[in-house]
Scaffold this motif. Structure first.
Motif, PDB file in Angstrom:
ATOM      1  N   SER A   1     -29.955  -2.966   4.360  1.00 40.78           N
ATOM      2  CA  SER A   1     -30.269  -3.583   3.079  1.00 40.78           C
ATOM      3  C   SER A   1     -29.563  -2.859   1.931  1.00 40.78           C
ATOM      4  CB  SER A   1     -31.787  -3.545   2.863  1.00 40.78           C
ATOM      5  OG  SER A   1     -32.114  -4.094   1.620  1.00 40.78           O
ATOM      6  N   GLY A   2     -28.904  -3.641   1.086  1.00 33.98           N
ATOM      7  CA  GLY A   2     -28.237  -3.048  -0.071  1.00 33.98           C
ATOM      8  C   GLY A   2     -26.783  -2.689   0.165  1.00 33.98           C
ATOM      9  N   HIS A   3     -26.336  -2.803   1.415  1.00 28.07           N
ATOM     10  CA  HIS A   3     -24.933  -2.497   1.706  1.00 28.07           C
ATOM     11  C   HIS A   3     -24.067  -3.718   1.404  1.00 28.07           C
ATOM     12  CE1 HIS A   3     -25.316   1.202   4.569  1.00 28.07           C
ATOM     13  NE2 HIS A   3     -25.916   1.379   3.408  1.00 28.07           N
ATOM     14  N   ASP A   4     -23.152  -3.555   0.457  1.00 24.46           N
ATOM     15  CA  ASP A   4     -22.286  -4.661   0.081  1.00 24.46           C
ATOM     16  C   ASP A   4     -21.163  -4.885   1.094  1.00 24.46           C
ATOM     17  OD1 ASP A   4     -22.392  -4.034  -3.525  1.00 24.46           O
ATOM     18  OD2 ASP A   4     -23.724  -5.179  -2.210  1.00 24.46           O
ATOM     19  N   ASN A   5     -20.744  -3.800   1.747  1.00 24.14           N
ATOM     20  CA  ASN A   5     -19.596  -3.887   2.654  1.00 24.14           C
ATOM     21  C   ASN A   5     -20.063  -4.138   4.084  1.00 24.14           C
ATOM     22  OD1 ASN A   5     -17.045  -2.898   1.029  1.00 24.14           O
ATOM     23  ND2 ASN A   5     -18.784  -1.621   0.423  1.00 24.14           N
ATOM     24  N   LEU A   6     -19.506  -5.150   4.700  1.00 22.73           N
ATOM     25  CA  LEU A   6     -19.845  -5.479   6.076  1.00 22.73           C
ATOM     26  C   LEU A   6     -18.551  -5.690   6.837  1.00 22.73           C
ATOM     27  CD1 LEU A   6     -22.635  -7.847   7.317  1.00 22.73           C
ATOM     28  CD2 LEU A   6     -20.343  -8.033   8.268  1.00 22.73           C
ATOM     29  N   TYR A   7     -18.469  -5.089   8.022  1.00 16.10           N
ATOM     30  CA  TYR A   7     -17.249  -5.125   8.823  1.00 16.10           C
ATOM     31  C   TYR A   7     -17.573  -5.663  10.222  1.00 16.10           C
ATOM     32  CZ  TYR A   7     -16.424  -1.312   5.431  1.00 16.10           C
ATOM     33  OH  TYR A   7     -16.341  -0.547   4.291  1.00 16.10           O
ATOM     34  N   TRP A   8     -16.640  -6.391  10.779  1.00 12.95           N
ATOM     35  CA  TRP A   8     -16.706  -6.771  12.187  1.00 12.95           C
ATOM     36  C   TRP A   8     -15.562  -6.094  12.931  1.00 12.95           C
ATOM     37  CZ3 TRP A   8     -20.446  -9.335  14.770  1.00 12.95           C
ATOM     38  CH2 TRP A   8     -21.344 -10.128  14.048  1.00 12.95           C
ATOM     39  N   TYR A   9     -15.902  -5.552  14.097  1.00 10.50           N
ATOM     40  CA  TYR A   9     -14.923  -4.933  14.984  1.00 10.50           C
ATOM     41  C   TYR A   9     -15.129  -5.493  16.377  1.00 10.50           C
ATOM     42  CZ  TYR A   9     -14.004  -1.198  11.537  1.00 10.50           C
ATOM     43  OH  TYR A   9     -13.650  -0.487  10.416  1.00 10.50           O
ATOM     44  N   ARG A  10     -14.114  -5.330  17.229  1.00 14.65           N
ATOM     45  CA  ARG A  10     -14.237  -5.801  18.602  1.00 14.65           C
ATOM     46  C   ARG A  10     -13.584  -4.786  19.545  1.00 14.65           C
ATOM     47  NH1 ARG A  10     -11.359 -11.261  20.843  1.00 14.65           N
ATOM     48  NH2 ARG A  10      -9.456 -10.134  20.296  1.00 14.65           N
ATOM     49  N   ARG A  11     -14.239  -4.573  20.693  1.00 10.84           N
ATOM     50  CA  ARG A  11     -13.640  -3.732  21.723  1.00 10.84           C
ATOM     51  C   ARG A  11     -13.481  -4.556  22.985  1.00 10.84           C
ATOM     52  NH1 ARG A  11     -14.614   2.542  23.073  1.00 10.84           N
ATOM     53  NH2 ARG A  11     -12.902   2.756  24.533  1.00 10.84           N
ATOM     54  N   VAL A  12     -12.240  -4.788  23.359  1.00  6.81           N
ATOM     55  CA  VAL A  12     -11.938  -5.452  24.614  1.00  6.81           C
ATOM     56  C   VAL A  12     -11.837  -4.370  25.674  1.00  6.81           C
ATOM     57  CG1 VAL A  12     -10.157  -6.772  25.827  1.00  6.81           C
ATOM     58  CG2 VAL A  12     -10.763  -7.366  23.482  1.00  6.81           C
ATOM     59  N   MET A  13     -12.276  -4.674  26.911  1.00 10.80           N
ATOM     60  CA  MET A  13     -12.343  -3.647  27.956  1.00 10.80           C
ATOM     61  C   MET A  13     -11.008  -2.914  28.117  1.00 10.80           C
ATOM     62  SD  MET A  13     -13.522  -3.979  31.915  1.00 10.80           S
ATOM     63  CE  MET A  13     -15.149  -4.496  31.437  1.00 10.80           C
ATOM     64  N   GLY A  14     -11.081  -1.602  28.129  1.00  9.81           N
ATOM     65  CA  GLY A  14      -9.890  -0.798  28.341  1.00  9.81           C
ATOM     66  C   GLY A  14      -9.065  -0.545  27.095  1.00  9.81           C
ATOM     67  N   LYS A  15      -9.477  -1.164  25.994  1.00 11.09           N
ATOM     68  CA  LYS A  15      -8.714  -1.007  24.753  1.00 11.09           C
ATOM     69  C   LYS A  15      -9.571  -0.315  23.693  1.00 11.09           C
ATOM     70  CE  LYS A  15      -5.288  -3.946  25.953  1.00 11.09           C
ATOM     71  NZ  LYS A  15      -3.851  -3.717  25.860  1.00 11.09           N
ATOM     72  N   GLU A  16      -8.937  -0.004  22.564  1.00 10.88           N
ATOM     73  CA  GLU A  16      -9.677   0.627  21.502  1.00 10.88           C
ATOM     74  C   GLU A  16     -10.436  -0.395  20.673  1.00 10.88           C
ATOM     75  OE1 GLU A  16      -6.014   1.563  21.631  1.00 10.88           O
ATOM     76  OE2 GLU A  16      -5.937  -0.565  21.186  1.00 10.88           O
ATOM     77  N   ILE A  17     -11.409   0.089  19.914  1.00  9.31           N
ATOM     78  CA  ILE A  17     -12.133  -0.768  18.977  1.00  9.31           C
ATOM     79  C   ILE A  17     -11.155  -1.214  17.896  1.00  9.31           C
ATOM     80  CG2 ILE A  17     -13.985  -0.858  17.267  1.00  9.31           C
ATOM     81  CD1 ILE A  17     -15.428   1.324  18.858  1.00  9.31           C
ATOM     82  N   LYS A  18     -11.114  -2.530  17.651  1.00 13.87           N
ATOM     83  CA  LYS A  18     -10.161  -3.058  16.665  1.00 13.87           C
ATOM     84  C   LYS A  18     -10.882  -3.799  15.551  1.00 13.87           C
ATOM     85  CE  LYS A  18      -5.811  -2.821  18.732  1.00 13.87           C
ATOM     86  NZ  LYS A  18      -4.435  -3.232  18.616  1.00 13.87           N
ATOM     87  N   PHE A  19     -10.415  -3.600  14.360  1.00  9.62           N
ATOM     88  CA  PHE A  19     -10.937  -4.243  13.164  1.00  9.62           C
ATOM     89  C   PHE A  19     -10.678  -5.739  13.203  1.00  9.62           C
ATOM     90  CE2 PHE A  19     -11.842  -4.917   8.765  1.00  9.62           C
ATOM     91  CZ  PHE A  19     -10.817  -5.689   8.242  1.00  9.62           C
ATOM     92  N   LEU A  20     -11.694  -6.516  12.812  1.00 11.48           N
ATOM     93  CA  LEU A  20     -11.536  -7.960  12.695  1.00 11.48           C
ATOM     94  C   LEU A  20     -11.496  -8.384  11.229  1.00 11.48           C
ATOM     95  CD1 LEU A  20     -13.964  -9.227  15.489  1.00 11.48           C
ATOM     96  CD2 LEU A  20     -11.478  -8.959  15.604  1.00 11.48           C
ATOM     97  N   LEU A  21     -12.592  -8.095  10.503  1.00 10.63           N
ATOM     98  CA  LEU A  21     -12.569  -8.450   9.087  1.00 10.63           C
ATOM     99  C   LEU A  21     -13.619  -7.673   8.305  1.00 10.63           C
ATOM    100  CD1 LEU A  21     -14.116 -11.857   8.067  1.00 10.63           C
ATOM    101  CD2 LEU A  21     -14.833 -10.610  10.085  1.00 10.63           C
ATOM    102  N   HIS A  22     -13.499  -7.779   6.989  1.00 13.53           N
ATOM    103  CA  HIS A  22     -14.322  -7.009   6.064  1.00 13.53           C
ATOM    104  C   HIS A  22     -14.814  -7.935   4.961  1.00 13.53           C
ATOM    105  CE1 HIS A  22     -14.080  -4.079   2.393  1.00 13.53           C
ATOM    106  NE2 HIS A  22     -15.320  -4.132   2.827  1.00 13.53           N
TER     107      HIS A  22
END
Lengths: 117, 111
Positions: free
Chosen positions: A27-48
């Motif tokens: 609550s109160g956080h203006d910034n929200l991020y989505w990330y994705r981790r595909v098996m065997g790969k690093e966590i990757k940024f999707l959007l902000h």
């Protein structure tokens, strides 16, 4: 204080179906991020998001992915139609300010494991 | 292209051992480097490093950044089974809006 919550924790769908993931930030956080981790790969940024506005969606893989944050509170990420390569763990994170600007951290949710069969 | 490389990918040690995890990076316009610990689900924040040579400590964990050689290390002394986790290293992207992660180091501490 409740942390970042994501729903569902795990979803198994067939190729071609639609899935909607939900994220409730702190609550109160203006910034929200989505990330994705595909098996065997690093966590990757999707959007902000900053409040309800998409600040950066450069990481979205293609137009089968649609993210929304109506009202600047919770966010949804819809995949339509889902493909096999969309399988992975989708993380949501939120922060009060931009991470590098205020030396604050981004708090992560537990993730939604999406399996497309 | 901005990237983060962590090594080793996995590590198995005995309780009481000291471990060093490595993170090297390439990023345009470096801002900060972060370490996270992921035990079961949500990555939890450990450290944020912005300046070279200044060690950050939290209990048995410590981390330092070398901006000249473009790497950071995470040290864990006197490891315990509860330290078993995936340790993630990330740098803030050029725009300052997102994190670029490495693949992580999976640490397993056996009793």
């Amino acid at each position: 204080e409740a942390g970042v919550t994501q729903f569902p924790s795990h979803s198994v769908i067939e190729k071609g179906q639609t899935v909607t993931l939900r994220c409730d930030p702190i609550s109160g956080h203006d910034n929200l991020y989505w990330y994705r981790r595909v098996m065997g790969k690093e966590i990757k940024f999707l959007l902000h998001f900053v409040k309800e506005s998409k600040q950066d969606e450069s990481g979205m893989p293609n137009n089968r992915f649609l993210a929304e944050r109506t009202g600047g509170t919770y966010s949804t990420l819809k995949v339509q139609p889902a493909e096999l390569e969309d399988s992975g763990v989708y993380f949501c994170a939120s922060s009060q300010d931009l991470v590098p600007v205020s030396n604050t951290e981004a708090f992560f949710g537990q993730g939604t494991r999406l399996t497309v069969v | 292209e901005d990237k983060v490389v962590q090594s080793p990918l996995s590590l198995v040690v005995h309780e009481g051992d000291t471990v060093t995890l490595n993170c090297s990076y390439e990023v345009t316009n470096f801002r900060s480097l972060l370490w996270y610990k992921q035990e079961k689900k949500a990555p939890t924040f450990l450290f944020m490093l912005t300046s070279s040579g200044i060690e950050k400590k939290s209990g048995r964990l410590s981390s330092i950044l070398d901006k000249k050689e473009l790497f950071s290390i995470l040290n864990i002394t006197a490891t315990q089974t509860g330290d078993s986790a995936v340790y993630l290293c990330a740098v803030v992207n050029q725009a300052g809006t997102a994190l670029i992660f490495g693949k992580g180091t999976t640490l397993s501490v056996s009793s």
